[in-house]
Design a protein around this motif. Structure first.
Motif, short mmCIF file in Angstrom:
data_model
loop_
_atom_site.label_atom_id
_atom_site.label_comp_id
_atom_site.label_asym_id
_atom_site.label_seq_id
_atom_site.Cartn_x
_atom_site.Cartn_y
_atom_site.Cartn_z
N ALA A 54 -8.81 8.81 6.99
CA ALA A 54 -8.41 10.15 6.53
C ALA A 54 -6.90 10.34 6.55
O ALA A 54 -6.35 11.07 5.72
N GLN A 55 -6.21 9.70 7.50
CA GLN A 55 -4.78 9.95 7.66
C GLN A 55 -3.99 8.65 7.49
O GLN A 55 -4.37 7.61 8.00
N SER A 56 -2.87 8.76 6.80
CA SER A 56 -1.99 7.61 6.63
C SER A 56 -1.19 7.38 7.91
O SER A 56 -1.10 8.27 8.78
N LEU A 94 0.81 -1.22 0.00
CA LEU A 94 0.00 0.00 0.00
C LEU A 94 0.84 1.27 0.00
O LEU A 94 0.34 2.34 -0.36
N GLY A 95 2.07 1.18 0.42
CA GLY A 95 2.96 2.34 0.40
C GLY A 95 2.41 3.51 1.21
O GLY A 95 1.99 3.35 2.36
N GLU A 96 2.38 4.70 0.60
CA GLU A 96 1.95 5.91 1.30
C GLU A 96 0.48 5.89 1.69
O GLU A 96 0.05 6.68 2.54
N SER A 97 -0.31 5.00 1.10
CA SER A 97 -1.74 4.96 1.42
C SER A 97 -2.04 4.04 2.62
O SER A 97 -3.19 3.92 3.04
N PHE A 98 -1.00 3.40 3.17
CA PHE A 98 -1.21 2.53 4.34
C PHE A 98 -1.61 3.37 5.54
O PHE A 98 -0.90 4.29 5.96
N VAL A 133 -7.77 -5.60 10.52
CA VAL A 133 -8.39 -4.43 9.90
C VAL A 133 -7.27 -3.50 9.43
O VAL A 133 -6.40 -3.13 10.22
N VAL A 134 -7.30 -3.13 8.16
CA VAL A 134 -6.24 -2.33 7.57
C VAL A 134 -6.81 -1.02 7.05
O VAL A 134 -7.75 -1.02 6.24
N GLY A 135 -6.26 0.09 7.51
CA GLY A 135 -6.69 1.40 7.05
C GLY A 135 -6.02 1.76 5.74
O GLY A 135 -4.85 1.47 5.51
N VAL A 136 -6.79 2.43 4.86
CA VAL A 136 -6.29 2.85 3.55
C VAL A 136 -6.79 4.27 3.27
O VAL A 136 -7.97 4.57 3.49
N THR A 137 -5.91 5.14 2.81
CA THR A 137 -6.33 6.51 2.50
C THR A 137 -6.77 6.67 1.05
O THR A 137 -7.40 7.65 0.69
N LYS A 139 -7.49 1.45 -3.52
CA LYS A 139 -6.66 0.35 -3.05
C LYS A 139 -7.36 -0.51 -1.99
O LYS A 139 -6.75 -1.41 -1.40
N LEU A 140 -8.64 -0.24 -1.78
CA LEU A 140 -9.38 -1.06 -0.82
C LEU A 140 -9.42 -2.53 -1.26
O LEU A 140 -9.36 -3.44 -0.43
N GLY A 141 -9.49 -2.74 -2.56
CA GLY A 141 -9.53 -4.10 -3.09
C GLY A 141 -8.25 -4.87 -2.81
O GLY A 141 -8.28 -6.09 -2.66
N THR A 142 -7.12 -4.15 -2.76
CA THR A 142 -5.84 -4.79 -2.46
C THR A 142 -5.88 -5.43 -1.08
O THR A 142 -5.37 -6.53 -0.86
N VAL A 143 -6.51 -4.72 -0.15
CA VAL A 143 -6.64 -5.24 1.22
C VAL A 143 -7.60 -6.42 1.25
O VAL A 143 -7.31 -7.48 1.81
#
Length: 327
Positions: free
Chosen positions: A89-91, A49-53, A66-70, A74-78
């Motif tokens: 809202a925040q990475s 996810l890189g910077e969107s993690f 549970v994995v947060g994504v900004t 990329k929600l599908g990746t999770v």
């Protein structure tokens, strides 16, 4: 791993998990396997996810990561990994930067502010303060933080007998080649004495709270924390089960709380700690934290009646170039 294997390799662990976590032997075995898989998933998604993690935590109710994504794309990746995706809202990097900014201003914080951290579950910055002082905390940190009032933390050193430095007592953390890691304040706050089972190889407190001891000839080093054989040093997710061994409260279990916490002890401020709801008391300082599956997590720093903080293990091994003993 079967229940019989767990008990054979880690005697007493299942009993501690039942007492502190309320899970029977079968549920404990299933939980260990689930958390191991979640740990691997978190590490792979952090990279993917890189910077969107946006951080991750283990949900005890659903037994899922549970994995947060900004980035909504990329929600599908999770979801493809079987984890639960959550748009935030925040990475994780932004939250860590906010903690760093407060760290830079630590000297101007009122004495009633006891620390701060990024809450992965709620995706916000939390400032802790002693009861009745929330307004002073917000004046320091800003209105865009959540203030949590709780008892002030303390470091855990007292007279006694475990490994001792003069009249003070601390606890062995995790064993390394040539010695063991423990809390830095066990050196700094006890004066210039040496541990009764070795000599200080290095220590840091405040700022950090870690140290290591070169043990004397004849001291046998075993790759265990309490009843659990050490397998490695992979960091567990927030919400995952964790246990600690200390010379006062013994073998106790709970869950990992928020990471990268700044804690203001009376003797000085420590950054980068991880919280837990594991029970610990004076004399437990330096004791080892480990997951039930054998991944070393860190050493007891201090806390209060509700929270026990530990200094992450990976940092200690890296700073001193130490090799963890594993079984």
């Amino acid at each position: 791993m079967s229940v019989l294997q767990i008990e054979a390799e880690n005697p007493g662990l299942l009993a501690a998990m039942k007492r502190d976590l309320g899970v029977d032997a079968t549920a404990a075995s299933e939980l260990l396997a689930t958390q191991d898989a979640a740990l691997a998933t978190e590490n792979s998604l952090r990279t993917a996810l890189g910077e969107s993690f946006g951080g991750a935590y283990f949900d005890a109710a659903t037994r899922k990561l549970v994995v947060g994504v900004t980035d909504a794309s990329k929600l599908g990746t999770v979801r493809a990994t079987g984890a639960t995706a959550k748009l935030v809202a925040q990475s994780a990097a932004q939250l860590d930067s906010a903690v760093a900014r407060l760290n830079a201003r630590e000297g101007s914080a009122p004495s009633t502010v006891t620390g701060w951290y990024a809450d992965t579950v709620t995706n916000e910055i939390v400032v802790t303060a002693v009861p009745g002082t929330a307004e002073a905390a917000k004046s320091f940190a800003g209105s865009n933080v959540r203030v949590k009032e709780e008892a002030a933390p303390q470091t855990f050193v007292k007279g006694g007998d475990a490994y001792s430095v003069g009249s003070s007592r601390c606890s062995v953390g995790l064993t390394v080649r040539g010695g063991y890691v423990t809390a830095g304040h066990c050196d700094v706050l006890t004066g210039s004495g040496q541990p009764n089972n070795g000599t200080w190889g290095g220590s840091s407190f405040p700022g950090n709270d870690y140290a290591w001891v070169r043990t004397n000839a004849g001291v046998t080093l075993e790759p265990r924390v309490g009843n659990v054989t050490v397998r490695g040093a992979t960091s567990a997710a927030t919400g995952a089960q964790v246990c600690k061994a200390g010379s006062t409260t013994g073998w106790t279990c709970g869950t990992v709380g928020s990471k990268n916490q700044t804690v203001r002890y009376p003797q000085g401020t420590v950054t980068g700690l991880t919280a837990s709801n594991v029970r610990c008391q004076p004399g437990d300082s330096g004791g080892g934290f480990i997951t039930p599956a054998g991944q070393g997590q860190g050493v007891v720093s201090g806390g209060n009646t509700a929270t026990c903080y530990f200094n992450p293990l990976g940092e200690i091994l890296s700073v001193y170039g130490l090799s963890l003993l594993t079984g």
